[in-house]
Write an enzyme that holds these catalytic residues in place. Structure first.
Site: not given
Ligand code: F6P
Length: 318
Positions: A11, A72, A102-103, A127
């Site tokens: 994202g 993604r 992100g993670d 997030d």
């Protein structure tokens, strides 16, 4: 190292562009060629490399989104995809990769490391659910966006004497919702990390009304549950609500000064570490300093919610 590459993945988050700019300009300053890879791991598998110049990252520090675009990639999740990615990088003569995301993206970088390819990750997600860093790039801007939405909703909620449910992003993490609730003075904040009985929400709405409150704003982290189901329950209990899903608005917009600075510091540090031969690390911001932290530590399953902060939010939102 003579050639490194950078990509953004997962994202998007406001401030990713400032991080790309910092990587490219720090790299060129240190006399390495920097390649941008379009659309994250997907583009890496499709060999979409382009050489970046000082000018190619001009006029982007203040822009949301990511000029490298993002995706993604399911293909990259498979071992075959990771091996293909390493082979594509090597074919281009790239010796190190900087991953901004992100993670999930950091997990991807760790897979490349496991196949012997040097990487550094920069945490960027609204997030704020990544270990070894107080804040991720994008969180500050998203927090301001949610806060701004709460302010606007409060105007109309007060005018009409209404109850509003506002859904806040965060995947399984309630950090953004909690901090937005604290900053925006929401009456209740429902997050997945704290089991909350909806009857306690009803009681809070009622006690507020009894004290003359003209509105109730309830933030619902997306990981807590469906706001429309919550709305139905509150209606049965006699409280009609208006429901707002803030959605992807939270991911866009001009990055805050805090996100731009965090991105610049992390981008600079990522290049410094990679060129020193240090890798398998994520740049984390803790104790007012950016340092490299090993992936295993960063990706440990953890709870990002400080329960004292949650209790304070409840006390203040009475
Ligand atoms: O991780 C960032 C995030 O915006 C989450 O808060 C949200 O759950 C998810 O991404 C949405 O993903 P997509 O953009 O693929 O709908």
């Amino acid at each position: 190292m003579k050639k490194i590459a950078v990509l953004t993945s997962g994202g998007d988050a406001p401030g990713m562009n400032a991080a790309i700019r910092a990587v490219v300009r720090s790299g060129i300053y240190r006399k390495v060629k920097v390649y941008g890879i379009d659309q994250g791991y997907k583009g890496l598998l499709e060999n979409r490399f382009r050489e970046m110049t000082l000018g190619s990252v001009g006029d982007i520090i203040h822009r949301g989104g990511t000029i490298l675009r993002t995706a993604r990639s399911m293909e990259f999740m498979e071992e075959k995809g990771v091996l293909q990615a390493v082979s594509n990088l090597k074919e281009q003569g790239i010796e190190g990769l900087i991953v901004i995301g992100g993670d999930g993206s950091i997990h991807g970088a760790r897979s490349l490391e496991e196949k012997g390819f040097p990487t550094i990750s920069i945490p960027a997600t609204i997030d704020n659910d990544v270990g070894c860093t107080d804040h991720t790039i994008g969180f500050s801007t998203a927090l301001n966006t949610v806060c701004d939405a709460i302010n606007k909703v409060r105007d109309t909620a007060t005018s009409h004497g209404r109850v509003f449910l506002i859904e806040v992003m965060g995947r399984e993490c309630g950090y953004l919702a909690l901090m937005a609730g604290l900053a925006g003075g929401a009456e209740s904040v429902l997050i997945p990390e704290v089991k909350t009985d909806l009857d306690s929400v009803v009681r809070k709405i009622r006690s507020g009304m009894e004290r003359g409150k003209l509105h109730s704003i309830i933030l619902v982290a997306e990981g807590f549950g469906d706001i429309f189901e919550i709305s139905k329950y509150l209606k049965v209990k006699g409280h009609e609500t208006r429901n707002i899903v803030l959605g992807h608005i939270q991911r866009g917009g001009t990055p805050s000064a805090e996100d731009r600075n965090l991105a610049s510091l992390m981008g600079g540090k990522a290049v410094e570490l990679l060129l020193k031969g240090e890798h398998g690390l994520m740049t984390g911001f803790m104790h007012n300093q950016v340092e490299g932290y090993p992936y295993d530590e960063v990706l440990k399953k953890q709870n990002f919610i400080d329960h004292d902060v949650y209790e304070l939010m409840k006390i203040l939102s009475i």
